[in-house]
Design an enzyme around this catalytic site. Structure first.
Site, PDB file in Angstrom:
ATOM      1  N   GLY A  57      -7.825  -5.202  -9.883  1.00 33.95           N
ATOM      2  CA  GLY A  57      -8.216  -4.166  -8.942  1.00 33.95           C
ATOM      3  C   GLY A  57      -9.193  -3.195  -9.555  1.00 33.95           C
ATOM      4  O   GLY A  57     -10.393  -3.455  -9.657  1.00 33.95           O
ATOM      5  N   LYS A  71       1.459  -9.474  -0.701  1.00 33.64           N
ATOM      6  CA  LYS A  71       1.241  -8.556  -1.824  1.00 33.64           C
ATOM      7  C   LYS A  71       2.210  -7.398  -1.660  1.00 33.64           C
ATOM      8  O   LYS A  71       2.293  -6.801  -0.591  1.00 33.64           O
ATOM      9  CB  LYS A  71      -0.194  -8.035  -1.864  1.00 33.64           C
ATOM     10  CG  LYS A  71      -0.477  -7.159  -3.091  1.00 33.64           C
ATOM     11  CD  LYS A  71      -1.952  -6.801  -3.207  1.00 33.64           C
ATOM     12  CE  LYS A  71      -2.229  -6.123  -4.549  1.00 33.64           C
ATOM     13  NZ  LYS A  71      -1.683  -4.764  -4.625  1.00 33.64           N
ATOM     14  N   CYS A  85       0.841  -1.196   0.000  1.00 33.53           N
ATOM     15  CA  CYS A  85       0.000   0.000   0.000  1.00 33.53           C
ATOM     16  C   CYS A  85       0.884   1.257   0.000  1.00 33.53           C
ATOM     17  O   CYS A  85       1.731   1.422   0.870  1.00 33.53           O
ATOM     18  CB  CYS A  85      -0.925   0.022   1.214  1.00 33.53           C
ATOM     19  SG  CYS A  85      -1.939   1.529   1.300  1.00 33.53           S
TER      20      CYS A  85
END
Length: 330
Positions: free
Chosen positions: A228, A141, A102
């Site tokens: 996404g 991820k 992120c």
């Protein structure tokens, strides 16, 4: 066939990416119905979980119909991450995913998410400790690196695999790029082509057409695609990719009736799950894509995204269905 631990996820699976305020149970259910092979929750703060924050706890809700499902957590403190695993296990997910990708400032500033790409040793040691702390498969991820000058994703992926990560999803941008520019899948292919790698490597970033998904599979040789932004307000993307893989042809887009039905279902599930106020508010981001392509739609979209009461939003759906009956999408 790809496997995450002992979980068979099929040949070139399509995975719904964990997206904040998007990948909630209602949206995951819609994507699963349309062909998503694996779905992930929104990312959940480990600190929020151990503080018993209501928003973080709510994100742990998962349902049988969406399996296999992964719960994604983020953090940079070892004790907090291990405690959060114990909390997450009570929800009985199939997978626990660690967010090392992120890029948003509020996460990165705490050394979590993509912030940990500045400290690869910590990234690896956290993963190793989490693998040892649970019998569930731990996946990761991440991104290519912190910036262009620090891309070591081949080495990083190998180290993560060696400490027990069961799959790695890699976004083809650095943290410095955020979501700008074009995702570079070349370094992800380098990870996959490393002869020491034996776990699934999934590609993420800019998979917004069936052709790009096929390119990720056939040209870059990856094990699956994580979808996404292309799915927001358009859960049909999964079935369109699978149809293209099977036939080489594009599936006709969903009809107006299908879109209205999905929007209604999405809103109702959201209200049932999180209540009227949040349910109405958090589904707004999907409506532009649900009805993209309809001319002179601004008046109806405005009603959908400014109404605070579901009765008014449902009425707007009814108006759209009546006003644009027979409209064909291309």
């Amino acid at each position: 066939m790809s496997k995450i631990g002992n979980i068979d996820v099929g040949e070139f699976p399509l995975l719904l990416a964990p997206m904040e305020d998007v990948s909630d149970p209602p949206f995951r259910a819609l994507c699963k119905e349309q062909g998503a092979d694996v779905v992930y929750t929104e990312f959940i703060s480990s600190e929020g979980l151990i503080r018993d924050a209501a928003k973080s706890r709510m994100k742990l809700d998962i349902y049988e119909k969406e399996r296999p499902v992964g719960i994604q957590i983020f953090g940079a403190n070892l004790d907090s991450m291990l405690q959060s695993i114990e909390i997450v296990e009570k929800s009985n997910p199939d997978i626990i995913d660690i967010n090392f990708g992120c890029p948003v400032k509020k996460v990165v500033s705490k050394g979590a998410g993509a912030g940990i790409l500045k400290d690869i040793d910590l990234m690896v040691s956290l993963t190793a400790a989490m693998v040892k702390h649970t019998n569930l498969p731990i996946t990761v991820k991440t991104r290519l690196g912190w910036d262009h000058d620090s891309i070591k994703i081949v080495e990083v992926a190998e180290r993560l695999q060696d400490v027990g990560a069961k799959s790695i999803a890699i976004h083809g941008r650095t943290r410095a790029q955020m979501y700008k520019g074009v995702a570079d899948w070349g370094p992800i292919a380098d990870v996959k082509n490393n002869p020491r790698m034996h776990i699934p490597i999934f590609g993420n970033g800019d998979v917004d057409t069936p052709e790009k998904a096929m390119e990720m599979r056939d040209k870059f040789g990856l094990d699956g695609a994580m979808i996404g932004r292309a799915s927001i307000g358009y859960p049909w993307f999964f079935r369109e990719v699978k149809h293209f893989f099977a036939t080489g042809e594009h599936l006709a887009p969903p009809t107006l009736e299908e879109r209205v039905q999905a929007a209604r279902k999405h809103l109702q599930m959201a209200i049932d799950w999180k209540g009227e106020k949040l349910g109405v508010f958090e589904t707004r981001r999907h409506y532009t894509n649900y009805f993209k392509g309809i001319p002179h739609f601004k008046e109806f979209r405005t009603k959908m995204v400014t109404s605070d009461h579901s009765i008014d939003v449902f009425a707007a759906f009814d108006e759209v269905e009546k006003e644009f009956s027979g409209f064909e999408f291309v």
